[in-house]
Design a protein around this motif. Structure first.
Motif, PDB file in Angstrom:
ATOM      1  N   THR A  44       2.167   1.737  -3.470  1.00 46.52           N
ATOM      2  CA  THR A  44       1.074   2.204  -4.326  1.00 46.52           C
ATOM      3  C   THR A  44       0.817   3.692  -4.116  1.00 46.52           C
ATOM      4  O   THR A  44       0.623   4.449  -5.069  1.00 46.52           O
ATOM      5  N   SER A  59     -12.048   0.237  -2.168  1.00 49.03           N
ATOM      6  CA  SER A  59     -10.629   0.593  -2.270  1.00 49.03           C
ATOM      7  C   SER A  59      -9.750  -0.595  -1.888  1.00 49.03           C
ATOM      8  O   SER A  59     -10.192  -1.534  -1.234  1.00 49.03           O
ATOM      9  N   ASP A  60      -8.488  -0.538  -2.308  1.00 49.29           N
ATOM     10  CA  ASP A  60      -7.563  -1.628  -1.982  1.00 49.29           C
ATOM     11  C   ASP A  60      -7.287  -1.705  -0.486  1.00 49.29           C
ATOM     12  O   ASP A  60      -7.099  -2.786   0.059  1.00 49.29           O
ATOM     13  N   GLN A  61      -7.229  -0.564   0.186  1.00 51.11           N
ATOM     14  CA  GLN A  61      -6.936  -0.509   1.612  1.00 51.11           C
ATOM     15  C   GLN A  61      -7.750   0.641   2.219  1.00 51.11           C
ATOM     16  O   GLN A  61      -7.402   1.804   2.088  1.00 51.11           O
ATOM     17  N   ALA A 106       0.832  -1.204   0.000  1.00 48.15           N
ATOM     18  CA  ALA A 106       0.000   0.000   0.000  1.00 48.15           C
ATOM     19  C   ALA A 106       0.868   1.256   0.000  1.00 48.15           C
ATOM     20  O   ALA A 106       0.555   2.241  -0.682  1.00 48.15           O
ATOM     21  N   GLU A 118      -8.115 -15.073  -2.360  1.00 49.05           N
ATOM     22  CA  GLU A 118      -8.214 -14.076  -1.300  1.00 49.05           C
ATOM     23  C   GLU A 118      -8.849 -14.640  -0.041  1.00 49.05           C
ATOM     24  O   GLU A 118      -8.407 -14.363   1.076  1.00 49.05           O
TER      25      GLU A 118
END
Length: 541
Positions: A147, A304-306, A144, A394
């Motif tokens: 990114t 969102s990714d995180q 993260a 996942e």
């Protein structure tokens, strides 16, 4: 050390060694952990900001701000009940074996060997799972940070994630093979950074958040959010518990360094209660800050990714978020280091009692550092193997989060139960709740709270919805179920199974045992005669 303090320190050390001898074990570790550092190992493993960051994706789609705030508050109270129950046991018998040792000592003779075996394996599995979940969270957070720093132009792949994860675990293995004095002093650094980071975030996030992203009290504290339409779906209670369950967990870590702690019978229980209490208060404040400052577009956070990184990005901008996120990564890295340290001591104790495969090899102390290097690498390698679940999908890799909590809560619940059902005469240590025993002294009161709260922890084995396919499957039940079944099969294996030779904790004083693990295993009768239970030790020592 002040010369005037030397006699007092010597007296404390002698008392610690005498108590450990009364429990049946000789002193093999150096007692370098001061009380503050004993607290530090539990508090650093909790690691509030990175832990909340790692599992925020549980709360936002399953209740939003109210779930984050009130779910945390309620869970913290129940977790404190569990911690106080454990603290009294830890004060009575401060040994690295901890939970499985108490189970054997307090359970009835008919069931104590089997229950001791189950708790020992659940605690060992849960601790290794905690290493994997913490270090996996660290790897995700490293990605993260990259990114954020590249404006989203970096591609995160499973192979890259696993590579970072492997590097983190290997580095932790190196750190945890250092001498006890170094490991103890590191805990003070971990405490300071954790507390300062929490306070800074609580103050800075509301100050930096734009007005249009600040939520009303109604939205943050009352308006439950869920993508599901049915009320029944919105009120699935067990989906509100994973965050506090996983975050304020592994507080038994202080128990596992009992044999390295100064004044262990007092320091260990207060470390448990202190770590849970402070984490509960600071964590609640962090959740309040997030609930008021995360904006009203919760679906964007879910997508969102995180989610935590996105909240920070909205409030601090790219450069500010990157600075904060680097601290998140550092603190999470510290969590993993402390968790591997604690897990290695549990594995060491269980191998000392001959219960694990390769116990003779595992139960060895490194002569140079005075630490059990073999078990450090044994736990690290098993955690590394768990990380391979990422290539199964996942859901499979997320299973290590709930697996660690479930296994550990199995280990937490059983000794609390047998304390009141084993027909023993429990003798408390210096940490005793007295008139406040309503929380953990009477089985009709707080211990029921402790056990009732352990049930939602085991609900983490179930999938999140009624329709289950390969993608929706909760693989926690596969991983922990497979390992526990293997342990039971090995226990009941004809001729070679543990049922034929495992007699619980094995005293290594006056039995010809040495630190390399070569010991003359006593017969069942010999074990019964020589082993000193929790119910006796404070009268005898």
């Amino acid at each position: 050390m002040n010369a005037q303090d030397q006699p007092r320190q010597n007296a404390v050390r002698q008392a610690d060694e005498a108590l450990l001898a009364a429990l049946g074990y000789k002193q093999e570790f150096k007692r370098e952990f001061a009380p503050l550092e004993v607290f530090g190992i539990a508090f650093s493993i909790i690691g509030l900001v990175p832990s909340i960051s790692s599992v925020l994706f549980y709360a936002i789609p399953n209740g939003g701000g109210p779930a984050m705030v009130w779910g945390w508050l309620v869970a913290s109270v129940f977790i404190l009940c569990v911690g106080m129950s454990m603290a009294e046991l830890a004060s009575a018998a401060p040994t690295s074996g901890g939970l499985y040792f108490w189970t054997y000592s307090l359970a009835s003779k008919r069931w104590r060997n089997l229950l001791c075996w189950i708790v020992g394996y659940a605690n060992t599995i849960g601790s290794i799972g905690a290493i994997a979940s913490i270090d996996w969270g660290a790897a995700v957070q490293v990605m993260a940070a990259i990114t954020i720093g590249t404006n989203g132009n970096f591609e995160v792949t499973n192979a890259r994630l696993f590579g970072v994860y492997a590097a983190i675990i290997i580095s932790h293995g190196v750190v945890c093979c250092l001498g006890t004095r170094v490991l103890a002093r590191l805990q003070t650094v971990y405490i300071a950074l954790n507390v300062l980071f929490c306070i800074a975030l609580i103050v800075a996030l509301p100050a930096a958040t734009p007005k249009e992203l600040k939520n009303s009290a109604e939205f943050a504290l009352w308006d439950f959010y869920n993508g599901a339409k049915r009320l029944a779906e919105r009120l699935r209670l067990h989906l509100q518990f994973p965050r506090p369950l996983w975050t304020i967990c592994s507080f038994d870590s202080s128990v596992h360094i009992s044999e390295e702690a100064s004044n262990a019978a007092t320091a260990v229980p207060w470390a448990i209660v202190g770590a849970i209490s402070i984490a509960g208060v600071l964590g609640w404040a962090i959740n309040m800050a997030l609930a008021f400052c995360m904006g009203s577009d919760l679906q964007a956070l879910v997508d969102s990714d995180q989610p935590m990184a996105q909240i920070l990005l909205n409030s601090f901008g790219q450069k500010g978020t990157l600075a904060v996120w680097i601290l998140v990564v550092i603190v999470q890295y510290m969590m993993g280091s402390s968790m591997l340290l604690a897990a290695s001591r549990q594995t060491f104790a269980f191998s000392r009692d001959g219960a694990l495969p390769f116990s003779k090899w595992l139960y060895r102390m490194n002569k140079r550092t005075g630490t059990p290097a073999n078990v450090v690498w044994f736990d690290a390698i098993l955690a590394l193997i768990l990380g391979l679940l990422v290539f199964a999908g996942e859901q499979a890799i997320n299973a290590i989060f709930s697996m660690s909590v479930t296994a550990i809560y199995i280990a937490y619940a059983i000794p609390i139960v047998v304390r009141f059902t084993g027909g023993n005469d429990f003798q408390p240590g210096p940490f005793y709740l007295g008139v406040f025993g309503i929380f953990s002294e009477e089985p009709s009161c707080g211990n029921n709270f402790s056990l009732v709260y352990a049930i939602p922890g085991n609900c983490l084995l179930f999938p999140g919805g009624p329709t289950v396919g390969a993608k929706e499957m909760n693989y926690s039940v596969v991983v922990i179920g497979g390992i526990m079944i293997f342990s039971l099969v090995w226990y009941y294996l004809p001729k070679y199974g543990g049922v034929h030779w495992f007699k619980g904790p094995i005293p290594n004083i006056d039995l010809g045992a040495d630190a390399s693990g070569d010991s003359n295993r006593p017969s069942e009768a010999g074990t019964d005669e020589k082993h000193l239970d929790v119910v006796e030790v404070h009268d005898k020592s």
